[in-house]
Design an enzyme around this catalytic site. Structure first.
Site, short mmCIF file in Angstrom:
data_model
loop_
_atom_site.label_atom_id
_atom_site.label_comp_id
_atom_site.label_asym_id
_atom_site.label_seq_id
_atom_site.Cartn_x
_atom_site.Cartn_y
_atom_site.Cartn_z
N GLU A 36 42.48 38.34 34.33
CA GLU A 36 41.81 38.63 35.67
C GLU A 36 40.07 39.09 34.86
OE1 GLU A 36 40.95 38.47 39.15
OE2 GLU A 36 38.94 38.55 38.28
N ASN A 119 36.77 40.91 40.38
CA ASN A 119 38.03 42.30 40.21
C ASN A 119 39.63 41.74 40.10
OD1 ASN A 119 36.34 41.76 43.94
ND2 ASN A 119 38.67 42.60 43.19
N HIS A 457 33.20 31.12 52.75
CA HIS A 457 34.52 30.39 52.80
C HIS A 457 34.27 28.90 52.39
CE1 HIS A 457 35.88 32.23 57.02
NE2 HIS A 457 36.47 32.87 55.38
P1 FAD Z 1 39.46 35.06 44.73
O1 FAD Z 1 39.90 36.09 46.00
O2 FAD Z 1 37.94 34.70 44.55
O3 FAD Z 1 39.59 35.04 42.76
C1 FAD Z 1 39.73 34.68 42.05
C2 FAD Z 1 39.49 35.34 41.04
O4 FAD Z 1 39.27 35.28 39.76
C3 FAD Z 1 38.35 36.54 40.66
O5 FAD Z 1 38.59 37.83 40.76
C4 FAD Z 1 37.43 36.20 39.85
O6 FAD Z 1 36.59 37.34 39.00
C5 FAD Z 1 38.79 35.67 38.96
N1 FAD Z 1 38.14 34.53 38.02
C6 FAD Z 1 36.80 33.38 37.57
N2 FAD Z 1 36.59 33.09 36.71
C7 FAD Z 1 37.41 33.60 35.74
C8 FAD Z 1 37.87 33.62 34.48
N3 FAD Z 1 36.72 32.30 33.42
N4 FAD Z 1 38.84 34.28 33.77
C9 FAD Z 1 40.15 34.92 34.08
N5 FAD Z 1 39.41 34.98 35.59
C10 FAD Z 1 37.91 34.50 36.85
N6 FAD Z 1 39.46 34.48 53.80
C11 FAD Z 1 40.11 34.18 55.20
O7 FAD Z 1 40.83 33.16 55.39
N7 FAD Z 1 39.84 35.55 55.93
C12 FAD Z 1 39.14 36.47 56.48
O8 FAD Z 1 38.94 36.80 57.33
C13 FAD Z 1 38.16 36.23 55.41
N8 FAD Z 1 37.40 37.23 55.15
C14 FAD Z 1 36.46 37.64 53.65
C15 FAD Z 1 35.82 38.90 53.64
C16 FAD Z 1 34.86 39.03 52.79
C17 FAD Z 1 34.03 40.04 53.04
C18 FAD Z 1 35.61 37.99 51.52
C19 FAD Z 1 34.80 38.81 50.38
C20 FAD Z 1 36.03 37.16 51.56
C21 FAD Z 1 37.04 36.68 52.92
N9 FAD Z 1 37.75 36.10 53.25
C22 FAD Z 1 37.83 35.82 53.82
C23 FAD Z 1 37.77 34.29 51.53
C24 FAD Z 1 39.18 34.93 51.11
O9 FAD Z 1 39.16 36.69 50.67
C25 FAD Z 1 39.33 33.48 49.68
O10 FAD Z 1 39.32 32.87 50.63
C26 FAD Z 1 40.16 34.83 49.14
O11 FAD Z 1 40.27 35.35 48.60
C27 FAD Z 1 40.82 33.31 47.66
O12 FAD Z 1 41.97 33.44 46.78
P2 FAD Z 1 41.65 32.82 45.86
O13 FAD Z 1 42.73 33.16 44.90
O14 FAD Z 1 41.44 31.67 45.83
O15 FAD Z 1 40.34 33.53 45.07
#
Ligand code: FAD
Length: 531
Positions: A36, A119, A457
């Site tokens: 991360e 984060n 999204h």
């Molecule tokens: P993320 O949660 O974005 O995690 C990706 C991680 O990868 C990050 O921590 C990043 O630092 C890390 N990363 C990136 N590049 C690298 C690298 N090269 N090396 C190491 N680490 C790296 N979705 C819903 O379905 N319902 C909701 O109500 C909703 N509300 C939201 C409200 C807010 C304020 C926010 C910010 C988002 C919301 N979302 C909601 C969206 C939801 O949070 C995301 O769909 C979800 O977190 C995606 O998960 P993920 O694991 O794919 O990516």
């Protein structure tokens, strides 16, 4: 000789966490290392910052997540001290704009609100936790309904889904009843106003413990659990490349942002779940460049408003005593302003958009004290429609090898345009938002279309497809076409035009990918044992 597979997971959000959990549960000899780029914010990794009661601690956790916009924390996060110019507006708390306007900033004039979180827990440490199921044409047509239902139920289990959150709220009941009076007759059965399913665990005192990646990781972060021994989470570890030998992924090159040292970590399987912009950027930087990579970008155009609830109308469905009791109970948890959450879900043919209605005792913006509704006994709803964007090749994030971003990756340019098709649905949904507002009370903030990128999204930039025909990046099991041992995850996989909050669907897609990966790695391990 037996072989203990190592899996490298890039990104610690809900999707990377789902892979880590399911792979460790499915493969008794495997080990998962999760990388991360951002810092760990809470003692329990990946917890929602909304659960932090202390306002200063909460603000600090949010600022630490803001990467290049993390203020004084920037250097401790291994981010070069670039000149950061605040844009026209700032991102939602806990997130950072990709086009932040300083050195090494992405270029996104047509998609200015594009943002990410950096984060442990990713955006999942900051999200609203709404997890409606995809329906009708939102679903992927090459996954059969029976399997899909099972994937969704498994995903709901991982996210601690709660379909009746705040169902006992009298105010919530009043809101649903007024919306039903207005809309029920024109919606299909089962798709009328209802409580919004959320991710979290209701507590005995009526509050919610919101779910983050911690809920998904589950036993992996329980001290003493046998799965925890095979799981390692490395924060402040930036994956710079996915390495390959021929057409097989062999591991990742990782920079430790504390020491600035770079090392190669071999892996039998690499899972990239680093959000819908930074995952395709990492693939591009690694020389993995399918035609569709970064293209077919979609999100949800969002129209939002705030309405002061009308006391007389609400009193038809909830008594003053019930309101007093609810306010008294809520006063015990001032840290979390959200109470009842309701919605009208996406349905076809006539309601291809999704309404979210969040009750709150206060407005999210300061109101003029002279305004007749500045204090409103029955409170307010923050209410908005999410609409769909139809995928087109030309809506895309592209990468420039000749211009590096603040982290040294090929810089991003985002190009995006709403067409007549989207504008027609935005207009229709905005009319419904007006009707909903008038049914509930009086607008104190009129419906307005938010800048592109505001939904958070982001979908389609690594879409899955049934065939390797240039319009998809991954196969139906999330494996990157043409590269063995490389799986991608996240909202970027969603190939359809959707209006629902996407995380549940992306976790369901990850469950399918993880099950296939378990099969593949089990077969490889068996082959190496017999070899
Ligand atoms: P993320 O949660 O974005 O995690 C990706 C991680 O990868 C990050 O921590 C990043 O630092 C890390 N990363 C990136 N590049 C690298 C690298 N090269 N090396 C190491 N680490 C790296 N979705 C819903 O379905 N319902 C909701 O109500 C909703 N509300 C939201 C409200 C807010 C304020 C926010 C910010 C988002 C919301 N979302 C909601 C969206 C939801 O949070 C995301 O769909 C979800 O977190 C995606 O998960 P993920 O694991 O794919 O990516």
């Amino acid at each position: 000789m037996s072989h203990h597979p190592t899996i490298a997971v890039v990104g610690s959000g809900p999707i990377g966490s789902a892979y880590a959990r399911l792979l460790l549960e499915g493969l008794p000899d495997a080990r998962v290392i999760m990388f991360e780029a951002g810092p760990q914010l809470t003692a329990r990794p990946g917890e929602s910052v909304r659960n932090i009661a202390d306002p200063d601690e909460k603000a600090r956790a949010r600022e630490l997540s803001q990467g290049p916009q993390a203020g004084d924390h920037r250097e401790s996060l291994g981010i070069p001290a670039a000149t950061v110019v605040e844009g026209m507006f700032t991102a939602r708390q806990g997130t950072h704009l990709f086009d932040f306007g300083g050195d090494g900033s992405a270029h996104a004039p047509t998609f200015p609100a594009a943002a990410g979180a950096t984060n442990v827990g990713g955006q999942g440490a900051h999200w609203t936790c709404a997890i409606p199921r995809p329906a009708f044409s939102e679903k992927v047509d090459f996954i059969a309904d029976d399997e899909w239902d099972d994937l969704i139920r498994t995903a709901e289990g991982l996210l601690h889904a709660q379909s009746a959150a705040f169902a006992d709220s009298a105010v919530g009941r009043g809101i649903r009843s007024l919306l039903s009076e207005e809309f029920e007759a024109e919606l299909p059965d089962g798709y009328g106003p209802s409580t919004l399913p959320v991710a979290g665990d209701p507590q005995p005192d009526g509050t919610m413990r919101w779910a983050g990646a911690d809920a998904v990781l589950g036993p992996l972060i329980e001290p003493g659990d046998p799965l925890a021994d095979r799981f390692e989470l490395r924060d402040l570890s930036l994956v710079r490349r996915v390495e390959r030998e021929g057409d097989r992924a062999t591991g990742v090159t990782v920079e430790d942002l504390r020491t600035r040292e770079t090392a190669f970590v071999p892996a039998d399987l690499v899972v990239v779940a680093a959000d819908a912009f930074r995952s395709p950027q990492l693939l591009w930087a690694s020389g993995i460049r399918p035609t569709a990579l970064g293209h077919y970008l979609t999100e949800h155009p969002v129209v939002i408003s705030t309405v002061a609830l009308d006391g007389e109308r609400m009193a038809r469905y909830a008594t003053e005593d019930e309101l007093d009791a609810e306010l008294a109970r809520r006063a015990t948890n001032a840290a979390d302003p959200v109470a009842a959450v309701n919605r009208i879900p996406f349905s076809e043919p006539d309601h291809p958009y999704s309404l979210q209605v969040m009750y709150s005792e206060t407005t999210p913006f300061p109101m003029d004290p002279e305004h007749p509704l500045a204090t409103n006994r029955w409170g307010y709803v923050n209410m908005g429609y999410g609409m769909r964007k139809f995928p087109r090749y030309e809506d895309a994030v592209t990468f420039d090898d000749a211009e590096l971003d603040y982290r040294g990756f090929p810089n991003m340019t985002i190009e995006y345009e709403l067409t007549d098709r989207e504008h027609a649905e935005i207009d229709a949904a905005t009319d419904r938002l007006r009707r909903a507002g008038e049914a509930l009370g009086t607008f104190v903030a009129e419906p307005r279309l938010m800048p592109n990128g505001s939904s958070l999204h982001y979908q389609g930039t690594m879409r899955m497809g049934a065939a390797d025909d240039g319009t998809s990046v991954a196969d139906p099991w999330s494996r990157v076409w043409g590269v063995d041992g490389l799986v991608v995850g996240g909202n970027a996989l969603i190939p359809t035009a959707t209006a629902m909050n996407p995380t549940l669907m992306s976790v369901a897609i990850a469950v399918r990918g993880a099950r296939k990966a378990v099969e593949g790695l089990s077969a490889r391990t068996a082959a190496s044992v017999t070899a």
